[in-house]
Motif scaffolding. Structure first.
Motif, short mmCIF file in Angstrom:
data_model
loop_
_atom_site.label_atom_id
_atom_site.label_comp_id
_atom_site.label_asym_id
_atom_site.label_seq_id
_atom_site.Cartn_x
_atom_site.Cartn_y
_atom_site.Cartn_z
N CYS A 59 1.02 -1.28 -0.42
CA CYS A 59 -0.10 0.48 -0.19
C CYS A 59 0.64 1.08 0.36
N GLU B 232 -3.96 4.84 0.78
CA GLU B 232 -4.63 4.28 0.47
C GLU B 232 -5.35 4.84 -0.44
N PRO C 200 -7.72 1.90 -4.19
CA PRO C 200 -7.74 0.50 -2.74
C PRO C 200 -8.28 -1.10 -3.21
N CYS D 193 -4.24 -1.46 -2.15
CA CYS D 193 -3.71 -1.78 -0.58
C CYS D 193 -4.85 -2.56 -0.40
N ALA E 202 -8.07 -5.15 3.48
CA ALA E 202 -7.24 -3.73 3.62
C ALA E 202 -5.91 -3.24 4.44
N THR F 78 -3.49 -0.38 5.02
CA THR F 78 -3.11 1.25 5.44
C THR F 78 -1.90 0.97 4.97
N GLN F 79 -2.31 2.54 4.40
CA GLN F 79 -0.65 2.77 3.90
C GLN F 79 1.02 2.43 4.55
#
Length: 499
Positions: free
Chosen positions: A260, A263, A267, A270, A283, A285-286
């Motif tokens: 990622c 984000e 999506p 990521c 999912a 996160t950055q």
């Protein structure tokens, strides 16, 4: 006219498959119509179920699954009489959820011109599971009854199996794989014109749910329940799951995951897709990175953005990295991802994962599931007592009366396989480390089965003060199951996945 001569018991070396099977659950790839179809038409003849006033309950046994529901008054399913001959050797198995004990309940029966030749369900007077078989369809015969030792748990899924051996004339009742009662000198009868029924008896009706009902023309063997392993003499060299094997509802190997960068850009860039039929995702996160792992690729969380270009604005950026489960509420071709749970925490469940981490970072969480303002359960590392793996389950939404299972944790910067099991029926929490059961603890007296509505998290937990227990390390081969992996299942999973 009832059959007068029972069939002889079937003797096999490699046990034959079920002669009839009905899933009773709709999920991705299986429609409601298919859930009522006979999945073994070529073996015992095609015997589909037809319904009267049944419902479909969302998420009854697993998230994202619809299961047939019975109202306790008028709903039932029926199949042709050929589905079951109660005068011959047979076995009947089912996953059942009893929702009400205000009256006796029958979930499976075989009709006749008189009384049912088989009735299986809940007996209110004794508060036990019960199987009843008369020697005649009319009056005047002997009625054979077997009852469980254990009391039925209301609202929890239980696996029940009934077996009649026409040669030995024995009737046996199994509860969650344990033969709790056997009765001898049983005389059975069958009416060849009597339909096979699910959800009702002659006068009693089932209130709750049923799933994965199977009929066999033989007695069960132990491996039918526990499963066959490739090294079992009669397995044919293949692993075959047993009737008690839990349903895998999430599987992340991270081979198809993408690191990622940001984000809010896309999506799909990521995420880590789930390889089960449910098609969920994690999912990311950055700053979350996908790198070489235990067997192939793994999710890497280290608190620093992975970009290695000094000219990039994210170079060296401090990040808060974790992953959370999501399901698609849109179309497959136009997904709309929404945070949500994977596991029913009010039923038995299992989570298995490979992890390695940096012990200098202190207490860290590997996986957890969110409740209202905190984690309902979590698996993590704590530096106390020389380092230990800890499985915690909160009894209440406020986090009080938590149950803990622990195992010594050494060399945590190397890969370790961890498995946690919540056994809702036995009220136990179990923690396994590297294929071995480390500790079994009874649940706190205040604990009652309860569904946590939040997403499953990888790499952190949640407290009323906010996110906590950030993981600094790697996670690989994450699998979650609705149901309980056995000791042998855990050992086999460890052996198959270790490098």
């Amino acid at each position: 006219m009832a059959d007068a001569k029972p069939r002889a018991a079937t003797t096999v070396h490699l046990p034959s498959a079920a002669t009839a099977r009905w899933g009773l659950e709709a999920y991705p790839g299986i429609t409601q119509a298919q859930a009522l179809a006979d999945w073994q038409p070529a073996i015992g003849g095609d015997t589909p179920l037809t319904g009267a006033n049944i419902s479909w309950k969302d998420d009854a046994r697993s998230i994202g699954v619809q299961t047939v529901g019975f109202d306790g008054a008028s709903s039932y399913l029926s199949a042709s009489p050929s589905a079951l001959n109660t005068a011959g050797t047979f076995s009947l198995t089912a996953w059942v959820r009893l929702a009400d004990t205000s009256a006796s309940r029958i979930f499976a029966s075989k009709a006749s011109a008189g009384q049912a030749t088989l009735s299986v369900g809940y007996d209110k007077a004794s508060n036990r599971w019960q199987v009843q078989m008369p020697s005649k369809t009319g009056k005047g015969g002997k009625v054979s009854i077997v009852r469980s030792i254990s009391a039925p748990p209301v609202g929890l899924w239980t696996h029940l199996a009934v077996g009649y051996d026409a040669t030995a004339r024995t009737l046996t009742l199994w509860v969650d794989g344990v033969a709790e009662a056997t009765l001898g000198n049983v005389t059975a009868v069958n009416d060849p014109s009597g339909e096979f029924r699910l959800g009702r008896g002659d006068n009693a009706w089932w209130q709750g749910n049923l799933a994965d009902v199977r009929v066999y023309d033989r007695v069960l063997v132990g491996q039918d329940l526990t499963g066959w392993f490739a090294d079992d003499p009669a397995s044919g060299g293949f692993n075959e799951p047993g009737l008690l094997r839990p349903w895998q509802v999430g599987d992340w190997g991270f081979e198809a995951a993408t690191s990622c960068y940001e984000e809010n850009l896309d999506p799909t860039l990521c995420s880590a897709p789930d390889s089960t039929a449910f098609g969920r995702q994690l999912a990311l996160t950055q700053g979350s990175f996908v790198d070489s792992g235990h067997r192939d690729l793994a999710l890497t969380l280290d608190g620093t953005h992975w970009i290695d270009d000094p000219s990039d604005p994210h170079y060296g950026e401090a990040t808060r990295e974790y992953a959370r489960t999501q399901h698609n509420v849109g179309e497959a071709w136009n997904p709309v991802w929404q945070d949500g749970p994977v596991l029913r925490t009010d039923q038995s469940f299992t989570a298995a994962v490979w992890v390695r981490l940096d012990p200098t970072r202190g207490a860290q969480t590997v996986i957890s599931q969110d409740d209202t303002d905190r984690s309902a359960f979590w698996l993590g590392y704590e530096p106390d007592n020389g380092g230990q793996w800890v499985f915690g389950v909160a009894a209440e939404a406020d986090g009080s009366a938590t149950t803990y299972a622990a195992a010594p944790a050494t060399g945590v910067d190397q890969w370790h396989h961890l498995v946690v099991v919540l056994d809702a029926t036995q009220r136990q929490a179990r923690l396994y480390a590297d294929g071995t059961l480390a500790q079994t603890v009874g649940m706190n007296a205040a604990w009652q089965p309860r569904q946590a509505p939040g997403a499953m998290l990888v790499g952190r937990s949640t407290t009323p003060e906010g996110p906590d227990g950030w993981l600094y390390g790697q996670v690989d081969d994450l699998g979650v199951y609705q149901g309980k992996l056995s000791d042998a299942d855990v050992q086999r999973l460890f052996t198959e996945q270790k490098v």
